[in-house]
Design a protein around this motif. Structure first.
Motif, short mmCIF file in Angstrom:
data_model
loop_
_atom_site.label_atom_id
_atom_site.label_comp_id
_atom_site.label_asym_id
_atom_site.label_seq_id
_atom_site.Cartn_x
_atom_site.Cartn_y
_atom_site.Cartn_z
N UNK A 111 182.80 0.44 10.19
CA UNK A 111 183.93 0.58 11.28
C UNK A 111 184.91 1.69 10.88
N UNK A 112 184.39 2.74 10.95
CA UNK A 112 185.40 4.05 10.40
C UNK A 112 186.27 4.14 11.54
N UNK A 113 186.00 4.09 12.83
CA UNK A 113 187.07 4.37 13.95
C UNK A 113 188.25 3.46 13.81
N UNK A 114 187.93 2.27 13.29
CA UNK A 114 188.91 1.27 13.26
C UNK A 114 189.83 1.50 11.88
N UNK A 115 189.12 1.65 10.89
CA UNK A 115 189.85 1.77 9.50
C UNK A 115 190.23 3.28 9.26
N UNK A 119 191.04 2.88 15.58
CA UNK A 119 190.42 2.14 17.08
C UNK A 119 190.27 0.71 17.07
N UNK A 120 190.81 0.04 17.81
CA UNK A 120 190.58 -1.65 17.78
C UNK A 120 189.08 -1.88 18.27
N UNK A 121 188.66 -2.75 17.64
CA UNK A 121 187.21 -3.37 17.97
C UNK A 121 187.53 -4.79 18.41
N UNK A 122 188.83 -5.33 18.55
CA UNK A 122 189.01 -6.68 19.08
C UNK A 122 190.26 -6.27 20.11
N UNK A 124 190.04 -4.48 23.05
CA UNK A 124 190.25 -3.34 23.21
C UNK A 124 190.95 -2.88 24.50
N UNK A 125 191.84 -1.90 24.21
CA UNK A 125 192.56 -1.29 25.55
C UNK A 125 191.53 -0.80 26.53
N UNK A 126 192.00 -0.82 27.69
CA UNK A 126 191.33 -0.41 28.90
C UNK A 126 191.01 1.21 28.75
N UNK A 127 191.83 1.99 28.09
CA UNK A 127 191.62 3.38 28.09
C UNK A 127 190.70 3.84 27.13
N UNK A 128 190.57 2.64 25.92
CA UNK A 128 189.51 3.12 24.92
C UNK A 128 188.13 2.62 25.31
N UNK A 129 188.29 1.52 26.20
CA UNK A 129 186.90 0.97 26.86
C UNK A 129 186.37 2.22 27.71
N UNK A 130 187.34 2.74 28.45
CA UNK A 130 186.80 3.94 29.41
C UNK A 130 186.27 5.08 28.67
N UNK A 131 186.90 5.24 27.32
CA UNK A 131 186.57 6.40 26.54
C UNK A 131 184.98 6.08 26.04
N UNK A 132 184.80 5.08 25.55
CA UNK A 132 183.45 4.67 25.16
C UNK A 132 182.34 4.71 26.22
N UNK A 133 182.83 4.38 27.42
CA UNK A 133 181.68 4.35 28.44
C UNK A 133 181.57 5.64 28.86
N UNK A 134 182.36 6.43 29.16
CA UNK A 134 182.18 7.86 29.63
C UNK A 134 181.51 8.70 28.42
N UNK A 135 181.60 8.18 27.07
CA UNK A 135 180.81 8.80 26.15
C UNK A 135 179.27 8.48 26.19
N UNK A 157 180.82 -4.17 22.38
CA UNK A 157 179.87 -4.32 21.47
C UNK A 157 179.43 -2.90 20.56
N UNK A 158 179.79 -2.02 21.30
CA UNK A 158 179.50 -0.59 20.47
C UNK A 158 180.54 -0.32 19.56
N UNK A 159 181.76 -0.91 19.90
CA UNK A 159 183.00 -0.69 19.06
C UNK A 159 182.86 -1.66 17.84
N UNK A 160 182.36 -2.72 18.00
CA UNK A 160 182.16 -3.93 16.89
C UNK A 160 180.98 -3.45 16.04
#
Length: 321
Positions: A111-115, A119-122, A124-135, A157-160
């Motif tokens: 989990x390099x984005x977290x550590x 970037x949280x994987x639990x 998760x704020x709405x703006x981060x979810x939106x960023x992952x979905x758009x990606x 799940x992708x962030x986890x």
């Protein structure tokens, strides 16, 4: 507590990465730092193993003398260990400490984005979810074959489970300037993949050479692990012990068991962990050789002390003669 240990490792890797701008080089420097911190423990461990080697002849005498009295044998061996300040677990401490380091490092690499980028994987704020979905949507539009089965995962799940892939996607869509970009290219190897994934690209090796080349990592892991174990046994004198006692048999089994485990884990886990394992083994080999000759030169500090009652017995025997 564990979370903060992993966060600390991630912070160190990130700090090094910001200086060198290469993930593989950052892992190597991180490994050197870890081995430097553990050097005093390795010195103590090597000294303990050297002392164990020197008391082997006395232990053999005790085993022969009290072959029919196991209780007395254990008592005399305990006296021998205590007199020489020897702990039978002393040589195992570096291995025991390495395991939690490997587990924590695995979490930081997985989990390099977290550590590295917080970037949280639990929760998760709405703006981060939106960023992952758009990606993900951008990847499905431009590189659907690369997304593969990850298309069925939601942002959480992708962030986890797939943060390394998210970093790779950010690079493909936005380039190296994206905040999640990590340079996983190391000596022509794509460290964003696992070596096991190379088997999926053998039929198309021309287009996926950097992934297939990852198979070098478990091969080098096997070689360096075997060499490290053989050097360790030679330096401690265990390779000369041909007895069939439990400790000797376990030591011989470790020559193959630990390398086999290392190959398995470096096949299925992110390639960065394999880089750590290889460099760690190489440093350990060098340290063992240097410490071996250091203690050989400083042999007077490793004189074996015989328990008092045994000394009295030797004196009595001398008088009778």
């Amino acid at each position: 507590m564990w979370h903060y240990i992993v966060m600390g490792m991630g912070w160190i890797i990130k700090t090094i990465y910001e200086l060198v701008q290469n993930y593989g080089v950052a892992i190597i420097i991180f490994t050197i730092l870890i081995k430097s911190v553990l050097l005093p423990l390795n010195i103590k461990s090597q000294k303990a193993m050297r002392k164990q080697q020197k008391i082997q002849p006395i232990m053999a005498e005790l085993q022969q003398k009290y072959a029919n009295d196991q209780a007395k044998l254990q008592q005399e061996m305990s006296k021998l260990y205590k007199e020489n300040n020897v702990s039978m677990t002393g040589g195992c401490l570096p291995i025991l400490i390495q395991m939690p380091i490997l587990i924590a490092l695995y979490q930081a690499i997985r989990r390099p984005l977290t550590y590295m980028f917080n970037v949280p994987y639990k929760d998760v704020p709405a703006d981060v979810i939106e960023k992952v979905d758009s990606l993900k949507n951008a990847m499905l539009e431009k590189f659907p074959d690369i997304v593969g089965s990850l298309r069925d995962m939601d942002a959480t799940a992708l962030l986890d489970q797939s943060q390394i892939q998210l970093s790779d996607w950010a690079h493909r869509i936005f380039g190296s300037g994206h905040e999640w970009y990590i340079n996983f290219n190391f000596l022509g190897l794509d460290l964003s993949q696992t070596p096991w994934s190379a088997f999926n690209y053998l039929s198309d090796i021309g287009n996926h050479l950097s992934v297939v080349m990852l198979l070098i990592i478990p091969v080098l892991t096997l070689i360096t692990s075997i060499v490290q174990n053989k050097v360790s046994m030679h330096m401690s004198g265990q390779d000369k012990n041909k007895s069939n006692d439990q400790a000797a048999a376990m030591s011989r089994a470790m020559i193959w068991m630990m390398p086999a485990m290392s190959v398995y884990f470096t096949l299925i886990l992110p390639a960065g962990l394999g880089v750590y394992w290889i460099i760690s083994s190489l440093i350990q080999i060098v340290q063992q050789i240097i410490l071996y000759y250091y203690f050989e030169k400083k042999g007077e500090d490793l004189v074996v002390k015989v328990p008092e009652h045994k000394q009295h017995q030797h004196r009595k025997k001398g008088k009778k003669r």
